[in-house]
Design an enzyme around this catalytic site. Structure first.
Site, PDB file in Angstrom:
ATOM      1  CG  ASP A 307      -2.161  -0.797   1.030  1.00  0.00           C
ATOM      2  OD1 ASP A 307      -2.536  -0.989  -0.138  1.00  0.00           O
ATOM      3  OD2 ASP A 307      -2.757  -1.242   2.020  1.00  0.00           O
ATOM      4  CB  SER A 381     -20.606  14.154  -1.648  1.00  0.00           C
ATOM      5  OG  SER A 381     -19.766  14.281  -0.504  1.00  0.00           O
ATOM      6  NE  ARG A 382     -14.017  10.123  -4.754  1.00  0.00           N
ATOM      7  CZ  ARG A 382     -13.349   9.861  -5.885  1.00  0.00           C
ATOM      8  NH1 ARG A 382     -14.009   9.540  -6.972  1.00  0.00           N
ATOM      9  NH2 ARG A 382     -12.032   9.936  -5.915  1.00  0.00           N
ATOM     10  CG  ASP A 518      -6.366  -1.621   7.258  1.00  0.00           C
ATOM     11  OD1 ASP A 518      -6.976  -1.710   6.168  1.00  0.00           O
ATOM     12  OD2 ASP A 518      -5.934  -0.549   7.707  1.00  0.00           O
TER      13      ASP A 518
END
Length: 682
Positions: A307, A381-382, A518
């Protein structure tokens, strides 16, 4: 944070291991190790022969036979001791975890909500699906998911980390572990496991080795050792008729000594200890492996999925630049961006407020006095922002702002598109600011690549390991960060489905893949990966899908996990090389001693010029036993590991352990022979 390391030869562990070594002399325990079982049979046989000689039933040197018999028993005991010491170290680590398990009572709720009536029940009677209430000062009685509330939790008993963590309902921080303690507030928890199946129970069982099974490589090596043992057994059995035909039959005691010295007893005696120690070293790094198979797979991994956030970068993106749209002043953009971020408590939001203050002396305004409506960020909506004095200001991702502008009848400027691409190419994340339907400009959020990470990736590349960065960023941003960090490839705009597809693609090419995760959305990919390290702070689904759990919840730990796995494989290979090379020197010691009387030409092989046939044979048997003890520290700690290519690593190990395996016995056997002669023992 790693746990406190045990001393290699802790006195209490040594005493306990010696007791266990004696207990393991029973045939049921010996049968599990075919090579050492042959030594055990040889010890028993020579003991009977020495007793028969001492009582006059059989002719021969009873003292010599007794000495050979005694050292053969010592060989078996040393092999047992190596395994018992490794197991004892693991059990000592498990005992620290057992201290966390306490018989306690739990408040079982009759309804799944805070304030419902509760019954006091023993914690070990809780079943999967039961709902419990825990408050400040309580020990969490079971593994579960938080369904209501939020609290500060002390997980130091499990992770070794003293800093408390927040656990709350919803999201990826809802998973709690039995045995941890609530520091403040309260939680309503739904138990996710039955008694005996908790994470702590599984940790203890795994660490103690109760669930340890031989790994595929270990099984393959055991088969090789058995094959070598059978070959040497048949070869030794044919030597008696040859010597008898020559007129000077070799005694059974000498033949047993020859067999034991020729079969690979060194690696046979240390093989189990190496496997147990590998899992123990994982725990030393605060990583719980579900099996030795997982540790071994880590050593064979050739693709790492990493990641971006927290592993490759520091993970705290900071606002670095305001880039205004055409016709907009930079100060106006900074003012609007600061207003939109006043209620944004994320590190990114706070950095926007600070940057506006530093660049244009725009002081942070009092939120309460503005009489404004703040719009929080949502996954749908971000965007986030503020409605104030008929002004509607929003900041968010490019796609989200584009949709917002078009929905309000506006047009997304082409020059802003160019600025967004420019920011992305520099490895920063672009946030677009809009007021009403007018786009004001772009905020560049810069994520800092960790220092030294590029060098670590270069080392992994030397070892033949491919590194792949996984990120939700767009391709331009991902490409820039990938180039800066030095990874081999990247997956941009990653979704759970895309990660799963990528893992399957690499596995179809015959590669072994490792990854961390996770969240519940990581579970499918974790289940598919060959080495899957779940974060302890993650969800129950992620921890169940992985085959390792990192108690520190540090994604960078994946690289260390691979190093430990490779070290275990290297240790096993190095000691196997050393053990087989040992046989050559022992051949030069015993063959002339045993058969020179029948075939004088064999005296030419006595290049060590040993004192007598008896001293030569006894010296070889003593060395064969002592070398196991001298190699126990290496088996438990692992061989020195350096990131090299496979061919360079092979050359290095052949020089050190192949050549060393040839030379050390010549020196050791000669020294023992001199000591026996000087002391008048032969």
């Amino acid at each position: 944070m790693s746990r406190k390391q045990l001393a290699l030869f802790e006195p209490t562990l040594v005493v306990q291991a010696l007791k266990e070594a004696v207990k393991k002399l029973n045939p049921q325990a010996q049968w599990r190790n075919p090579v050492m079982f042959i030594v055990w049979i040889g010890s028993l046989l020579t003991t009977c022969i020495s007793i028969a000689m001492a009582s006059g039933v059989m002719p021969g040197n009873a003292l010599f036979s007794a000495a050979i018999s005694g050292w053969l028993w010592v060989t078996v005991l040393f092999a047992n001791f190596a395994e018992a010491l490794a197991e004892g170290r693991s059990k000592a680590q498990a005992n620290s975890l057992k201290g966390v398990k306490k018989t306690a009572f739990a408040r079982k709720l009759r309804e799944p909500k805070y304030g419902a009536a509760a019954d006091k029940v023993p914690a070990d009677q809780l079943r999967k699906g039961d709902i419990v209430l825990v408050e400040a000062g309580d020990i969490i009685p079971c593994d579960g998911e938080v369904i209501e509330g939020g609290a500060s939790v002390d997980e130091s008993a499990i992770t070794g980390e003293s800093a408390p963590v927040i656990r709350e309902s919803g999201g990826d921080f809802a998973s709690v572990t039995g045995g941890t303690r609530i520091l403040s507030d309260w939680l309503v928890i739904e138990c996710s496991v039955n008694p005996g199946e908790t994470f702590l129970d599984r940790m203890i069982a795994m660490v103690e080795g109760a669930q340890r099974r031989k790994t595929p490589n270990e099984i393959a090596l055991t088969i090789l050792l058995i094959a070598l043992t059978i070959v040497f057994l048949l070869a030794t059995a044919t030597l008696w008729p040859f010597s008898a035909w020559g007129g000077n039959a070799v005694s059974v005691t000498v033949l047993v000594a020859l067999l034991v010295c020729l079969i690979p007893t060194t690696i046979g005696g240390l093989l189990s200890a190496i496997g147990v120690a590998g899992m123990s070293r994982m725990l030393g790094a605060n990583v719980i492996a579900t099996s030795g198979r997982a540790v071994e797979a880590a050593g064979d991994v050739d693709v790492l999925l990493l990641d971006k956030t927290g592993t490759i970068t520091l993970g705290n993106r900071q606002a670095s630049e305001f880039i205004p749209a055409q016709g907009v002043e930079e100060k106006a953009l900074a003012d609007a961006a600061q207003l939109a971020s006043l209620a944004d408590e994320t590190p990114e939001g706070r950095s926007i407020v600070i940057l506006a203050k530093q660049r244009f002396n725009l002081r942070e305004r009092d939120v309460q006095s503005l009489h404004a409506t703040f719009v929080p960020f949502t996954a749908q909506s971000r965007m986030s922002g503020i409605n104030i004095d008929n002004r509607m200001i929003r900041k968010g991702s490019v796609d989200a702002i584009r949709r917002h502008v078009e929905a309000n009848g506006g047009h997304f400027p082409a020059d802003v598109d160019q600025k967004v691409d420019q920011v992305a190419r520099q490895g920063a994340t672009p946030l677009v600011v809009v007021e009403g339907s007018r786009v004001l400009g772009v905020i560049a959020l810069k994520d800092i690549v960790k220092g030294g990470i590029k060098e670590r990736f270069a080392q992994l590349r030397k070892m033949g390991i491919k590194t792949v960065m996984i990120t939700g960023d767009n391709r331009l941003t991902a490409a820039a960060i990938a180039a800066e960090a030095g990874v081999d490839d990247f997956l941009a705009e990653a979704t759970p489905e895309a990660k799963l597809a990528l893992i399957r693609q690499y596995q179809a090419e015959g590669r072994l893949v490792a990854m961390t995760g996770d969240g519940t959305n990581d579970a499918p990919a974790l289940a598919q990966a060959d080495v899957a390290v779940a974060m302890n702070s993650g969800t129950q689904a992620a921890k169940e899908a992985g085959n390792m759990v990192d108690l520190d919840s540090n994604p960078t730990k994946l690289i260390e996990v691979v190093h430990i796995g490779k070290q275990m494989l290297m240790t096993r290979g190095s000691l196997t090389t050393f053990s087989i090379a040992n046989d050559v020197a022992k051949y030069f010691a015993i063959i002339p001693a045993a058969f020179a009387a029948t075939y004088p030409q064999l005296n030419a092989l006595n290049i060590m010029r040993l004192h007598s046939p008896d001293s030569a044979i006894l010296s070889a048997v003593i060395f064969n036993a002592l070398i196991i003890v001298f190699l126990i520290p290496l088996a438990l700690k692992g061989v020195s590991y350096k990131p090299l290519t496979a061919s360079a690593m092979l050359r290095r190990n052949l020089w050190i352990y192949g050549l060393g395996g040839l030379l050390v016995p010549f020196i050791g056997i000669k020294v023992i022979d001199l000591l026996l002669t000087v002391c008048g023992l032969v």
